[in-house]
Write a protein that holds these residues in place. Structure first.
Motif, mmCIF file in Angstrom:
data_model
loop_
_atom_site.group_PDB
_atom_site.id
_atom_site.type_symbol
_atom_site.label_atom_id
_atom_site.label_comp_id
_atom_site.label_asym_id
_atom_site.label_seq_id
_atom_site.Cartn_x
_atom_site.Cartn_y
_atom_site.Cartn_z
ATOM 1 N N LEU A 270 0.867 -1.210 -0.083
ATOM 2 C CA LEU A 270 -0.041 -0.130 -0.086
ATOM 3 C C LEU A 270 0.742 1.272 -0.045
ATOM 4 O O LEU A 270 0.560 2.188 -0.720
ATOM 5 N N CYS A 271 1.912 1.319 0.879
ATOM 6 C CA CYS A 271 2.807 2.582 0.861
ATOM 7 C C CYS A 271 3.585 2.553 -0.447
ATOM 8 O O CYS A 271 3.694 3.752 -0.846
ATOM 9 N N SER A 272 4.043 1.699 -1.013
ATOM 10 C CA SER A 272 4.518 1.716 -2.388
ATOM 11 C C SER A 272 3.802 2.141 -3.264
ATOM 12 O O SER A 272 4.020 3.030 -4.264
ATOM 13 N N LEU A 273 2.319 1.905 -3.457
ATOM 14 C CA LEU A 273 1.311 2.299 -4.260
ATOM 15 C C LEU A 273 1.127 3.893 -4.106
ATOM 16 O O LEU A 273 1.028 4.652 -5.142
ATOM 17 N N PHE A 274 1.308 4.453 -2.881
ATOM 18 C CA PHE A 274 1.126 5.842 -2.767
ATOM 19 C C PHE A 274 2.377 6.460 -3.473
ATOM 20 O O PHE A 274 2.176 7.396 -3.876
ATOM 21 N N GLU A 275 3.475 5.932 -3.275
ATOM 22 C CA GLU A 275 4.878 6.579 -4.077
ATOM 23 C C GLU A 275 4.521 6.259 -5.512
ATOM 24 O O GLU A 275 4.949 7.592 -6.082
ATOM 25 N N LEU A 276 3.973 5.271 -5.885
ATOM 26 C CA LEU A 276 3.774 5.227 -7.564
ATOM 27 C C LEU A 276 2.945 6.302 -7.752
ATOM 28 O O LEU A 276 3.168 7.058 -8.999
ATOM 29 N N VAL A 277 1.921 6.383 -7.224
ATOM 30 C CA VAL A 277 0.825 7.574 -7.628
ATOM 31 C C VAL A 277 1.460 8.727 -7.681
ATOM 32 O O VAL A 277 1.169 9.840 -8.519
ATOM 33 N N GLY A 278 2.367 8.946 -6.519
ATOM 34 C CA GLY A 278 2.943 10.413 -6.110
ATOM 35 C C GLY A 278 3.796 10.665 -7.398
ATOM 36 O O GLY A 278 3.786 11.822 -7.940
ATOM 37 N N ILE A 279 4.451 9.673 -8.148
ATOM 38 C CA ILE A 279 5.402 9.971 -9.250
ATOM 39 C C ILE A 279 4.663 10.314 -10.492
ATOM 40 O O ILE A 279 5.132 11.100 -10.997
ATOM 41 N N ILE A 280 3.535 9.652 -10.541
ATOM 42 C CA ILE A 280 2.634 9.634 -11.704
ATOM 43 C C ILE A 280 2.082 11.162 -11.802
ATOM 44 O O ILE A 280 2.188 12.042 -12.730
ATOM 45 N N THR A 281 1.737 11.666 -10.635
ATOM 46 C CA THR A 281 1.270 12.750 -10.496
ATOM 47 C C THR A 281 2.051 14.041 -10.653
ATOM 48 O O THR A 281 1.922 15.101 -11.093
ATOM 49 N N LEU A 282 3.433 13.693 -10.252
ATOM 50 C CA LEU A 282 4.594 14.889 -10.351
ATOM 51 C C LEU A 282 5.105 14.893 -11.791
ATOM 52 O O LEU A 282 5.167 15.804 -12.326
ATOM 53 N N ALA A 299 6.753 7.120 1.776
ATOM 54 C CA ALA A 299 8.105 6.954 2.102
ATOM 55 C C ALA A 299 7.686 7.027 3.724
ATOM 56 O O ALA A 299 8.598 6.052 4.317
ATOM 57 N N GLY A 300 6.905 7.687 4.332
ATOM 58 C CA GLY A 300 6.741 7.582 5.972
ATOM 59 C C GLY A 300 6.292 6.270 6.298
ATOM 60 O O GLY A 300 6.816 6.155 7.622
ATOM 61 N N GLY A 301 5.651 5.565 5.516
ATOM 62 C CA GLY A 301 5.314 4.174 5.918
ATOM 63 C C GLY A 301 6.206 3.030 5.659
ATOM 64 O O GLY A 301 6.490 2.341 6.623
ATOM 65 N N LEU A 302 6.967 3.229 4.580
ATOM 66 C CA LEU A 302 7.879 2.258 4.177
ATOM 67 C C LEU A 302 9.080 2.250 4.890
ATOM 68 O O LEU A 302 9.613 1.153 5.544
ATOM 69 N N VAL A 369 9.295 -7.350 -4.807
ATOM 70 C CA VAL A 369 10.047 -7.807 -3.639
ATOM 71 C C VAL A 369 9.170 -8.235 -2.597
ATOM 72 O O VAL A 369 9.386 -8.944 -1.873
ATOM 73 N N GLN A 370 8.448 -6.967 -2.401
ATOM 74 C CA GLN A 370 7.572 -7.139 -1.087
ATOM 75 C C GLN A 370 6.713 -8.386 -1.151
ATOM 76 O O GLN A 370 6.423 -8.880 -0.261
ATOM 77 N N LEU A 371 6.178 -8.465 -2.210
ATOM 78 C CA LEU A 371 5.224 -9.584 -2.375
ATOM 79 C C LEU A 371 6.005 -11.076 -2.167
ATOM 80 O O LEU A 371 5.553 -12.001 -1.712
ATOM 81 N N TRP A 372 7.139 -10.866 -2.819
ATOM 82 C CA TRP A 372 8.081 -12.334 -2.659
ATOM 83 C C TRP A 372 8.596 -12.447 -1.080
ATOM 84 O O TRP A 372 8.473 -13.435 -0.601
ATOM 85 N N ILE A 373 8.815 -11.053 -0.339
ATOM 86 C CA ILE A 373 8.927 -11.285 1.049
ATOM 87 C C ILE A 373 7.875 -11.972 2.030
ATOM 88 O O ILE A 373 7.978 -12.894 2.686
ATOM 89 N N GLY A 374 6.603 -11.656 1.518
ATOM 90 C CA GLY A 374 5.428 -12.468 2.044
ATOM 91 C C GLY A 374 5.197 -13.697 1.770
ATOM 92 O O GLY A 374 4.932 -14.611 2.833
ATOM 93 N N ARG A 375 5.528 -14.254 0.595
ATOM 94 C CA ARG A 375 5.521 -15.319 -0.130
ATOM 95 C C ARG A 375 6.580 -16.466 0.742
ATOM 96 O O ARG A 375 6.504 -17.434 0.799
ATOM 97 N N GLY A 376 7.605 -15.783 1.020
ATOM 98 C CA GLY A 376 8.843 -16.255 1.330
ATOM 99 C C GLY A 376 8.818 -16.798 2.668
ATOM 100 O O GLY A 376 9.701 -17.566 3.000
#
Length: 393
Positions: A270-282, A299-302, A369-376
């Motif tokens: 979720l925090c990564s998606l916030f960053e992704l949308v933030g870059i898109i708006t920028l 960034a504050g969450g990650l 990578v985050q999904l991999w951490i969860g599955r790992g």
């Protein structure tokens, strides 16, 4: 030792971990103009400390074993303070870059040891990570927000504006001198080696590196990016301040939400998606104000989640320091490439669009990578709830 003293020590040390970096960005155009620095050389003022934080983090484990964790952190504060204060007499790019290098050594040594300090003095204190991360972000936001006002107040001197943050180091030194006078005995039988054979430790290190690359790229270049869109230096500085300030409540709230609702992987993505949308708006120039908010939330969450992972994985303070040293060592080395590449791309193209697209690609890879951490996780519960699997040897 009084808990108030321990909390004050953690708070003050954390405050000193970022001002030497974030105080530079709002004044970067002034520094470049006075010293004739290119975009690539100016990026070293951010890249070099981050690189040192990676290179010297593994050294923290050895230093801690020889002189003790508390003394190692104390000496790190002294080095950060001396390097920061030296900027008041800086009149060349070489000397300024040297101060960045020396402060980076101090930050690199103190960083992983502060995680061990939390584990040593607060055994069930993964919640204390929120204090650590929030204090760290608060120090970063103070430096970013006050650099331009201090520049004006101190006679249009960027040297004085950069050097004044040594005051924070002085305060930390006074408290850590007291803490270091009664250190926890060094456990010479403990395993201080880095978990180089642990696949999960490497996975967490890659995640930390991607997270750091994005964070320090934004810290170094968000203000210049906003300035290139036609905003004044003051407005760009305010947006950088907003980016850092919003991380303070988020860095406190996210660990609490993880502790209450579990599902660690969900919050990471979720925090990564916030960053992704933030870059898109920028890139879309929708609103730099909105972009700063979205990027700050991400960034504050990650960051606190990245700091929390070694504390959850390891049982003893020595293990936490070793895991953190590896995560931060390798992670910051990877992270240092971000600001450097953005400066290089800007020198090549004269604009930031291509660099921002590159950041988007890194974020998408980081989500994988985050999904991999969860599955790992060996335990199905760990992947779903966020509870860690048993500590590995």
């Amino acid at each position: 030792m009084p808990i108030v003293l321990l909390l004050a020590a953690l708070f003050l040390a954390s405050l000193n971990m970022r001002p030497v970096i974030t105080s530079v960005a709002p004044l970067l155009s002034n520094i470049q103009g006075d010293l004739g620095m290119s975009g690539l050389s100016a990026s070293l003022l951010t890249t070099l400390p981050v690189l040192c934080m990676g290179v010297f983090a593994p050294l923290a484990v050895k230093i801690s074993r020889k002189i003790g964790m508390e003394r190692a952190i104390l000496y790190s504060m002294v080095l950060i303070g001396a390097a920061t204060a030296a900027r008041v007499v800086t009149n060349s790019s070489g000397v300024l870059i040297l101060t960045a290098f020396l402060s980076g050594i101090g930050i690199g040594i103190a960083g992983p040891l502060l995680s061990g300090f939390i584990k040593a003095h607060f055994p069930s204190g993964s919640a204390l990570v929120s204090v650590y991360s929030a204090s760290l972000v608060f120090g970063a936001s103070l430096a970013a927000g006050l650099s331009v006002p201090l520049y004006t107040l101190l006679g249009n001197s960027w040297q004085k504006s950069l050097a004044i943050w040594a005051i924070l180091a002085i305060a930390a030194i006074l408290v850590w001198w007291k803490v270091a006078s009664k250190p926890i005995p060094v456990n010479n039988s403990a395993d201080f080696t880095l978990p180089l054979t642990n696949k999960r430790a490497w996975l967490l290190t890659v995640f930390f590196g991607m997270m750091a690359s994005i964070f320090y790229s934004l810290t170094a270049w968000l203000a210049p990016i906003v300035s290139s869109m036609g905003y004044t230096r003051h407005e760009a500085g305010n947006l950088l301040t907003l980016f850092t300030l919003i991380q303070i409540p988020v860095s406190i709230i996210i660990p609490i939400l993880v502790a209450k609702y579990k599902r660690r992987t969900f919050w990471l993505v979720l925090c990564s998606l916030f960053e992704l949308v933030g870059i898109i708006t920028l890139i879309s120039a929708v609103s730099p104000f909105l972009s700063a908010i979205l990027l700050g939330i991400g960034a504050g969450g990650l960051f606190p989640l990245a700091l929390m992972l070694p504390i959850i994985e390891a049982k003893r303070a020595e293990e936490v320091s070793s895991w953190s040293a590896m995560n931060q060592g390798g992670g910051y080395i990877l992270g240092a490439a971000g600001p450097l590449l953005i400066g290089r791309i800007y020198d090549w193209t004269g604009e930031f669009r291509l660099a921002l697209i590159g950041l988007m690609i890194v974020i998408v890879l980081m989500i994988g990578v985050q999904l991999w951490i969860g599955r790992g996780s060996k335990s199905p519960v760990a992947a779903v709830t966020g509870n860690p699997e048993p500590t590995r040897p």
